[in-house]
Design a protein around this motif. Structure first.
Motif, PDB file in Angstrom:
ATOM      1  N   ARG A 308       0.825  -1.201   0.000  1.00  0.00           N
ATOM      2  CA  ARG A 308       0.000   0.000   0.000  1.00  0.00           C
ATOM      3  C   ARG A 308       0.866   1.259   0.000  1.00  0.00           C
ATOM      4  N   ALA A 309       1.972   1.256   0.752  1.00  0.00           N
ATOM      5  CA  ALA A 309       2.853   2.424   0.782  1.00  0.00           C
ATOM      6  C   ALA A 309       3.452   2.680  -0.598  1.00  0.00           C
ATOM      7  N   LEU A 310       3.839   1.611  -1.291  1.00  0.00           N
ATOM      8  CA  LEU A 310       4.397   1.761  -2.634  1.00  0.00           C
ATOM      9  C   LEU A 310       3.357   2.343  -3.582  1.00  0.00           C
ATOM     10  N   ALA A 311       2.132   1.819  -3.506  1.00  0.00           N
ATOM     11  CA  ALA A 311       1.065   2.322  -4.367  1.00  0.00           C
ATOM     12  C   ALA A 311       0.762   3.786  -4.077  1.00  0.00           C
ATOM     13  N   ARG A 312       0.693   4.137  -2.813  1.00  0.00           N
ATOM     14  CA  ARG A 312       0.394   5.519  -2.448  1.00  0.00           C
ATOM     15  C   ARG A 312       1.510   6.464  -2.895  1.00  0.00           C
ATOM     16  N   ASP A 313       2.746   6.039  -2.764  1.00  0.00           N
ATOM     17  CA  ASP A 313       3.860   6.879  -3.188  1.00  0.00           C
ATOM     18  C   ASP A 313       3.790   7.164  -4.691  1.00  0.00           C
ATOM     19  N   LEU A 314       3.472   6.142  -5.475  1.00  0.00           N
ATOM     20  CA  LEU A 314       3.377   6.338  -6.922  1.00  0.00           C
ATOM     21  C   LEU A 314       2.208   7.245  -7.282  1.00  0.00           C
ATOM     22  N   LEU A 315       1.070   7.036  -6.630  1.00  0.00           N
ATOM     23  CA  LEU A 315      -0.083   7.890  -6.920  1.00  0.00           C
ATOM     24  C   LEU A 315       0.172   9.328  -6.487  1.00  0.00           C
ATOM     25  N   ALA A 316       0.781   9.504  -5.325  1.00  0.00           N
ATOM     26  CA  ALA A 316       1.070  10.856  -4.855  1.00  0.00           C
ATOM     27  C   ALA A 316       1.976  11.595  -5.828  1.00  0.00           C
ATOM     28  N   ARG A 317       2.854  10.862  -6.480  1.00  0.00           N
ATOM     29  CA  ARG A 317       3.798  11.482  -7.410  1.00  0.00           C
ATOM     30  C   ARG A 317       3.157  11.778  -8.760  1.00  0.00           C
ATOM     31  N   TYR A 318       2.283  10.861  -9.224  1.00  0.00           N
ATOM     32  CA  TYR A 318       1.799  10.975 -10.597  1.00  0.00           C
ATOM     33  C   TYR A 318       0.303  11.280 -10.727  1.00  0.00           C
ATOM     34  N   VAL A 319      -0.539  10.661  -9.903  1.00  0.00           N
ATOM     35  CA  VAL A 319      -1.998  10.847 -10.029  1.00  0.00           C
ATOM     36  C   VAL A 319      -2.586  11.030  -8.628  1.00  0.00           C
ATOM     37  N   PRO A 320      -2.323  12.162  -7.978  1.00  0.00           N
ATOM     38  CA  PRO A 320      -2.766  12.331  -6.589  1.00  0.00           C
ATOM     39  C   PRO A 320      -4.285  12.300  -6.426  1.00  0.00           C
ATOM     40  N   GLY A 321      -5.005  12.627  -7.489  1.00  0.00           N
ATOM     41  CA  GLY A 321      -6.460  12.590  -7.384  1.00  0.00           C
ATOM     42  C   GLY A 321      -7.036  11.203  -7.184  1.00  0.00           C
ATOM     43  N   PHE A 322      -6.248  10.162  -7.421  1.00  0.00           N
ATOM     44  CA  PHE A 322      -6.712   8.789  -7.218  1.00  0.00           C
ATOM     45  C   PHE A 322      -6.508   8.302  -5.783  1.00  0.00           C
ATOM     46  N   LEU A 323      -5.757   9.035  -4.984  1.00  0.00           N
ATOM     47  CA  LEU A 323      -5.431   8.556  -3.634  1.00  0.00           C
ATOM     48  C   LEU A 323      -6.662   8.224  -2.791  1.00  0.00           C
ATOM     49  N   PRO A 324      -7.712   9.055  -2.792  1.00  0.00           N
ATOM     50  CA  PRO A 324      -8.868   8.708  -1.957  1.00  0.00           C
ATOM     51  C   PRO A 324      -9.607   7.458  -2.420  1.00  0.00           C
ATOM     52  N   HIS A 325      -9.340   7.009  -3.640  1.00  0.00           N
ATOM     53  CA  HIS A 325     -10.080   5.887  -4.224  1.00  0.00           C
ATOM     54  C   HIS A 325      -9.292   4.584  -4.212  1.00  0.00           C
ATOM     55  N   LEU A 326      -8.139   4.574  -3.551  1.00  0.00           N
ATOM     56  CA  LEU A 326      -7.305   3.373  -3.485  1.00  0.00           C
ATOM     57  C   LEU A 326      -7.882   2.436  -2.427  1.00  0.00           C
ATOM     58  N   LEU A 327      -8.692   1.478  -2.860  1.00  0.00           N
ATOM     59  CA  LEU A 327      -9.432   0.616  -1.927  1.00  0.00           C
ATOM     60  C   LEU A 327      -9.437  -0.819  -2.431  1.00  0.00           C
ATOM     61  N   GLY A 328      -8.787  -1.711  -1.694  1.00  0.00           N
ATOM     62  CA  GLY A 328      -8.819  -3.132  -2.024  1.00  0.00           C
ATOM     63  C   GLY A 328      -8.004  -3.458  -3.265  1.00  0.00           C
ATOM     64  N   GLY A 329      -8.158  -4.700  -3.724  1.00  0.00           N
ATOM     65  CA  GLY A 329      -7.422  -5.133  -4.896  1.00  0.00           C
ATOM     66  C   GLY A 329      -7.339  -6.638  -4.963  1.00  0.00           C
ATOM     67  N   ARG A 330      -6.402  -7.118  -5.748  1.00  0.00           N
ATOM     68  CA  ARG A 330      -6.230  -8.557  -5.945  1.00  0.00           C
ATOM     69  C   ARG A 330      -4.759  -8.910  -5.732  1.00  0.00           C
ATOM     70  N   VAL A 331      -4.510 -10.085  -5.179  1.00  0.00           N
ATOM     71  CA  VAL A 331      -3.146 -10.519  -4.905  1.00  0.00           C
ATOM     72  C   VAL A 331      -3.043 -12.010  -5.196  1.00  0.00           C
ATOM     73  N   PHE A 332      -1.955 -12.406  -5.818  1.00  0.00           N
ATOM     74  CA  PHE A 332      -1.728 -13.816  -6.133  1.00  0.00           C
ATOM     75  C   PHE A 332      -0.230 -14.006  -6.338  1.00  0.00           C
ATOM     76  N   SER A 333       0.166 -15.196  -6.721  1.00  0.00           N
ATOM     77  CA  SER A 333       1.571 -15.492  -7.008  1.00  0.00           C
ATOM     78  C   SER A 333       1.735 -15.823  -8.479  1.00  0.00           C
ATOM     79  N   ASP A 334       2.958 -15.686  -8.956  1.00  0.00           N
ATOM     80  CA  ASP A 334       3.273 -16.147 -10.293  1.00  0.00           C
ATOM     81  C   ASP A 334       4.711 -16.658 -10.302  1.00  0.00           C
ATOM     82  N   CYS A 335       5.008 -17.460 -11.309  1.00  0.00           N
ATOM     83  CA  CYS A 335       6.351 -18.016 -11.465  1.00  0.00           C
ATOM     84  C   CYS A 335       7.158 -17.114 -12.392  1.00  0.00           C
TER      85      CYS A 335
END
Length: 383
Positions: A308-335
């Motif tokens: 979440r910190a990584l995502a927020r840092d990127l949004l704050a730098r490039y698309v700060p208007g999306f910060l309030p809408h950062l809610l949930g997501g999907r997580v999995f593994s890959d090879c």
């Protein structure tokens, strides 16, 4: 399981013909076993029956069809590659997707405009990654106006530039996997065995024997192992490790605000991240590069504070208007494999082939991986 299968791998008997009843201890036998019911495995099975409609195919699913990385993939297909071999795979997969769309009537792929944000010094390197001689262009004033509407507060440094390329595609990996498997199961003698977790492969009596965790077994003349994120926990684990394979957590956040109808995707090239309009869900997908390696699919996986910190840092730098809408997501593994180049190779003989190492791009490279796997088994020249 298809209604046309007997559950034994034998073709349905003709009228008046007594069905084959396996003797005690006899394993069902198939011409081809495909381990893995994700998009790579589904394509392998589909191509197999397209080449030879009489070939009896068994697809063995770890849990259910398309339940691993395929189910959670964003399906964003940018035909790029960081080396010539990867670019060739990407270009070939794009051509194969076009053929699939013609054969199936629809491959579940929608064009999406793409804009790239990259360091000015890296523009030539980005151009070099594009398959089929594609190239980037500076965004026009009209394109920049649309970016500002779609990405609130869009900003970048003086040493960075916004670029445009030809439209790329957003796919539906799980939908496509279901379509492919349904086509396979329409063939007599073909079957899908769900919950058949293959733990071992051995040769017995000139056949390939596949052993499941619960003691079940089947045999086949040949086999393709396409286990996705389970590559390091199964019958090709040792061979995968020898080739440098590792598993990694993959994270994609949801930005819970509706994308405009004509919104493009935005690739943050130097951060290895992208924002993709997900119109079926009415939100954005924000894929980032998680720092968590060696996290397998059977471990408890969750978006954590570092992600979440990584995502927020990127949004704050490039698309700060999306910060309030950062809610949930999907997580999995890959090879992941060295150079992000998939490994398609024989394992201890020419009757078993492994197809591993999607490296977060398994969907977009899946057609070429499946074709290469079958070419190895069928003795054809590898493309």
């Amino acid at each position: 399981m298809s209604e046309r299968t007997t559950g034994t791998g034998e073709a349905p008997p003709e009228a008046g013909e007594a069905p084959h009843i396996p003797e005690a201890g006899e394993a069902p036998h198939y011409d081809l076993a495909v381990v893995g019911a994700g998009v790579v495995g589904a394509l392998t099975a589909y191509y197999a029956v397209q080449r030879d409609p009489g070939r009896r195919v068994a697809v063995l699913a770890h849990t259910g069809r398309g339940s691993g990385a395929t189910r959670l993939s964003a399906g964003f297909d940018t035909p790029t590659g960081h080396n010539p071999a990867q670019r060739a795979l990407a270009a070939r997969s794009t051509a194969l997707f076009h053929k699939l769309a013609a054969a199936l009537g629809d491959a579940g792929r929608t064009p999406v405009d793409v804009r790239w944000l990259v360091a000015r010094a890296h523009t030539a390197a980005l151009d070099a990654t594009l398959a089929d001689g594609g190239r980037t262009l500076p965004v026009t004033g009209e394109q920049r106006d649309l970016l500002d509407r779609a990405f609130p507060g869009l900003a970048h440094g003086d040493d960075e530039v916004l670029l445009s390329t030809d439209p790329m595609t957003a796919g539906q990996p799980q939908w496509l996997t279901d379509r492919l498997l349904d086509a396979v199961l329409d063939g007599p003698g073909n079957t899908l065995l769900e919950g058949f977790r293959v733990t071992g492969v051995r040769r017995s009596g000139g056949r390939v024997e596949l052993l499941a965790a619960d003691g079940s077994r089947i045999t086949a003349d040949r086999a393709v192992i396409a286990p996705g994120p389970w590559a390091l926990d199964g019958p090709v684990a040792a061979a995968a490790r020898e080739r440098g394979a590792r598993v990694k957590k993959v994270v994609a956040f949801h930005i819970m605000t509706p994308p405009p109808p004509d919104a493009p995707a935005l690739v943050l090239e130097d951060a290895d991240a992208f924002l993709l309009p997900h119109r079926p869900g009415g939100h954005w997908i924000f894929s980032i590069t998680s720092p968590d390696w060696d996290r397998g699919p059977d471990e408890p996986l969750a978006i954590d504070a570092r992600d979440r910190a990584l995502a927020r840092d990127l949004l704050a730098r490039y698309v700060p208007g999306f910060l309030p809408h950062l809610l949930g997501g999907r997580v999995f593994s890959d090879c992941f494999t060295p150079g992000h180049l998939p490994v398609v190779d024989t394992v201890d003989g020419d009757d078993v082939v492994m197809a591993i190492g999607g490296s977060g791009s398994g969907y977009r490279l899946a057609p070429a991986m499946a074709e290469d796997a079958l070419n190895l088994l069928d003795g054809r020249t590898r493309t």
